[in-house]
Structure formats: structure tokens, C-alpha cells
Design a protein around this motif. Structure first.
Motif, PDB file in Angstrom:
ATOM      1  N   SER A   1      -8.471   7.933 -11.854  1.00 42.16           N
ATOM      2  CA  SER A   1      -8.379   9.388 -11.978  1.00 42.16           C
ATOM      3  C   SER A   1      -6.952   9.834 -11.697  1.00 42.16           C
ATOM      4  O   SER A   1      -6.266   9.260 -10.845  1.00 42.16           O
ATOM      5  CB  SER A   1      -9.304  10.079 -10.974  1.00 42.16           C
ATOM      6  N   ASN A   2      -6.521  10.860 -12.407  1.00 45.58           N
ATOM      7  CA  ASN A   2      -5.224  11.491 -12.162  1.00 45.58           C
ATOM      8  C   ASN A   2      -4.068  10.480 -12.168  1.00 45.58           C
ATOM      9  O   ASN A   2      -3.118  10.610 -11.413  1.00 45.58           O
ATOM     10  CB  ASN A   2      -5.258  12.290 -10.861  1.00 45.58           C
ATOM     11  N   GLY A   3      -4.174   9.454 -12.989  1.00 41.65           N
ATOM     12  CA  GLY A   3      -3.092   8.482 -13.143  1.00 41.65           C
ATOM     13  C   GLY A   3      -3.040   7.372 -12.116  1.00 41.65           C
ATOM     14  O   GLY A   3      -2.106   6.572 -12.116  1.00 41.65           O
ATOM     15  N   TRP A   4      -4.019   7.301 -11.220  1.00 45.28           N
ATOM     16  CA  TRP A   4      -4.003   6.276 -10.174  1.00 45.28           C
ATOM     17  C   TRP A   4      -4.457   4.923 -10.711  1.00 45.28           C
ATOM     18  O   TRP A   4      -5.436   4.838 -11.433  1.00 45.28           O
ATOM     19  CB  TRP A   4      -4.889   6.683  -9.003  1.00 45.28           C
ATOM     20  N   LYS A   5      -3.703   3.862 -10.348  1.00 48.85           N
ATOM     21  CA  LYS A   5      -4.016   2.495 -10.753  1.00 48.85           C
ATOM     22  C   LYS A   5      -3.850   1.563  -9.556  1.00 48.85           C
ATOM     23  O   LYS A   5      -3.108   1.862  -8.617  1.00 48.85           O
ATOM     24  CB  LYS A   5      -3.071   2.031 -11.863  1.00 48.85           C
ATOM     25  N   ASN A   6      -4.528   0.432  -9.623  1.00 51.90           N
ATOM     26  CA  ASN A   6      -4.324  -0.619  -8.632  1.00 51.90           C
ATOM     27  C   ASN A   6      -2.958  -1.249  -8.854  1.00 51.90           C
ATOM     28  O   ASN A   6      -2.459  -1.288  -9.991  1.00 51.90           O
ATOM     29  CB  ASN A   6      -5.399  -1.704  -8.764  1.00 51.90           C
ATOM     30  N   ALA A   7      -2.380  -1.768  -7.784  1.00 49.77           N
ATOM     31  CA  ALA A   7      -1.081  -2.426  -7.889  1.00 49.77           C
ATOM     32  C   ALA A   7      -1.023  -3.599  -6.914  1.00 49.77           C
ATOM     33  O   ALA A   7      -1.709  -3.607  -5.891  1.00 49.77           O
ATOM     34  CB  ALA A   7       0.045  -1.444  -7.591  1.00 49.77           C
ATOM     35  N   VAL A   8      -0.207  -4.578  -7.255  1.00 49.40           N
ATOM     36  CA  VAL A   8       0.022  -5.732  -6.387  1.00 49.40           C
ATOM     37  C   VAL A   8       1.521  -5.980  -6.279  1.00 49.40           C
ATOM     38  O   VAL A   8       2.276  -5.688  -7.208  1.00 49.40           O
ATOM     39  CB  VAL A   8      -0.667  -7.008  -6.906  1.00 49.40           C
ATOM     40  N   GLU A   9       1.919  -6.512  -5.131  1.00 51.33           N
ATOM     41  CA  GLU A   9       3.321  -6.884  -4.955  1.00 51.33           C
ATOM     42  C   GLU A   9       3.548  -8.292  -5.488  1.00 51.33           C
ATOM     43  O   GLU A   9       2.726  -9.180  -5.275  1.00 51.33           O
ATOM     44  CB  GLU A   9       3.719  -6.854  -3.481  1.00 51.33           C
ATOM     45  N   VAL A  10       4.656  -8.467  -6.163  1.00 49.52           N
ATOM     46  CA  VAL A  10       5.095  -9.784  -6.609  1.00 49.52           C
ATOM     47  C   VAL A  10       6.390 -10.048  -5.858  1.00 49.52           C
ATOM     48  O   VAL A  10       7.431  -9.474  -6.169  1.00 49.52           O
ATOM     49  CB  VAL A  10       5.318  -9.824  -8.135  1.00 49.52           C
ATOM     50  N   ARG A  11       6.281 -10.869  -4.818  1.00 52.91           N
ATOM     51  CA  ARG A  11       7.410 -11.105  -3.920  1.00 52.91           C
ATOM     52  C   ARG A  11       7.672 -12.610  -3.884  1.00 52.91           C
ATOM     53  O   ARG A  11       6.943 -13.360  -3.244  1.00 52.91           O
ATOM     54  CB  ARG A  11       7.067 -10.590  -2.527  1.00 52.91           C
ATOM     55  N   PRO A  12       8.729 -13.047  -4.569  1.00 52.81           N
ATOM     56  CA  PRO A  12       9.025 -14.481  -4.572  1.00 52.81           C
ATOM     57  C   PRO A  12       9.389 -14.980  -3.171  1.00 52.81           C
ATOM     58  O   PRO A  12       9.873 -14.217  -2.338  1.00 52.81           O
ATOM     59  CB  PRO A  12      10.224 -14.618  -5.502  1.00 52.81           C
ATOM     60  N   THR A  13       9.153 -16.241  -2.944  1.00 49.49           N
ATOM     61  CA  THR A  13       9.544 -16.858  -1.682  1.00 49.49           C
ATOM     62  C   THR A  13      11.067 -16.940  -1.624  1.00 49.49           C
ATOM     63  O   THR A  13      11.712 -17.266  -2.621  1.00 49.49           O
ATOM     64  CB  THR A  13       8.939 -18.272  -1.578  1.00 49.49           C
ATOM     65  N   ILE A  14      11.615 -16.613  -0.461  1.00 51.21           N
ATOM     66  CA  ILE A  14      13.064 -16.722  -0.286  1.00 51.21           C
ATOM     67  C   ILE A  14      13.357 -17.739   0.815  1.00 51.21           C
ATOM     68  O   ILE A  14      12.492 -18.064   1.624  1.00 51.21           O
ATOM     69  CB  ILE A  14      13.717 -15.372   0.059  1.00 51.21           C
ATOM     70  N   THR A  15      14.578 -18.209   0.838  1.00 53.69           N
ATOM     71  CA  THR A  15      15.046 -19.105   1.883  1.00 53.69           C
ATOM     72  C   THR A  15      15.716 -18.248   2.954  1.00 53.69           C
ATOM     73  O   THR A  15      16.736 -17.596   2.680  1.00 53.69           O
ATOM     74  CB  THR A  15      16.044 -20.134   1.320  1.00 53.69           C
TER      75      THR A  15
END
Length: 129
Positions: free
Chosen positions: A26-40
Motif C-alpha cells: 500500500s502507498n508504495g511500500w515494499k519489502n527490502a533487504v540489505e546486500v552488504r558484502p563481506t569486508i576485511t
């Protein structure tokens, strides 16, 4: 962690970590997920995020950057100076227990650490400190 983004007119307007009262869809709301690569650690960091609103769920993408040896050395030098300053401050707080030898010991440790940092030319060498 689940996120929710509101997309209006093809642009992300809001990002929440709780379900919006209107509900997803509703009203433009969508599910979202973070894509966070592993860093050193100590060698890489995250940049600002961006969104891919063409996917379902929407992706919040974090890009990475490499930390240069010179930048890392600067940070380590700052930390060594802060460690020394902490000892000086602790000693200055109470004149009755002031210990000049403790300050000199801390100063010598900082000088030695700084010399070791200055001698490094690689991340592996900095890791060993």
C-alpha cells in the motif's frame, strides 16, 4: 534484518525497519533487504548505500572501498597518541597520586609504537603491530 521502503514516482522516499502502518503493498511500500558484502577489517570499509528498486524485495546495496596503507597508518598513529594522552590525563586528575614515571613509560611506548607504524609499508605489517 527486514526493511521496508516507500517508493513514490520511482524514488525511494522512506526506509523503515518496522512494518509501516499502511502495510506492504500500500502507498508504495515494499519489502527490502540489505546486500552488504563481506569486508576485511582494517583494509576495507563501506561507502554510502544505493537502492535497486527493480528487484523484489528492493535491494539496499552497500559498496566497499579499500583503505590505503597510508590512511591506516594515520589512524593507528592517532590511536597511539590518544592512548598516551589518556595516561597523561589520568595522572593529571589527582596530584596526590601523580606518577611522572608512568607518563614517561607511556611516552616511550608511544614513541616505539609510532616508529613501528612508520616502518610499515603493507597491511600485513600493520596487522602484526
Amino acid at each position: 534484518m527486514t526493511h521496508y521502503v516507500q517508493i513514490l514516482n520511482g524514488e525511494v522516499k522512506q526506509v523503515w525497519d518496522t512494518v509501516p502502518s499502511e502495510g506492504v503493498g500500500s502507498n508504495g511500500w515494499k519489502n527490502a533487504v540489505e546486500v552488504r558484502p563481506t569486508i576485511t577489517a582494517g583494509r576495507q570499509g563501506y561507502t554510502a548505500h544505493r537502492f535497486d528498486i527493480t528487484t523484489d524485495p528492493v535491494q539496499i546495496i552497500w559498496d566497499t572501498f579499500d583503505i590505503s596503507v597510508a590512511d591506516r597508518k594515520g589512524g593507528m598513529s592517532s590511536n597511539a597518541g590518544a592512548d598516551f594522552q589518556m595516561i597523561v590525563s589520568q595522572q593529571a586528575r589527582n596530584p596526590a597520586t601523580y606518577d611522572a614515571a608512568a607518563i614517561e613509560t607511556a611516552r616511550l611506548a608511544m614513541v616505539a609504537k609510532q616508529a613501528a607504524i612508520d616502518a610499515c609499508t603493507t597491511h600485513d605489517q600493520l596487522d602484526a603491530i
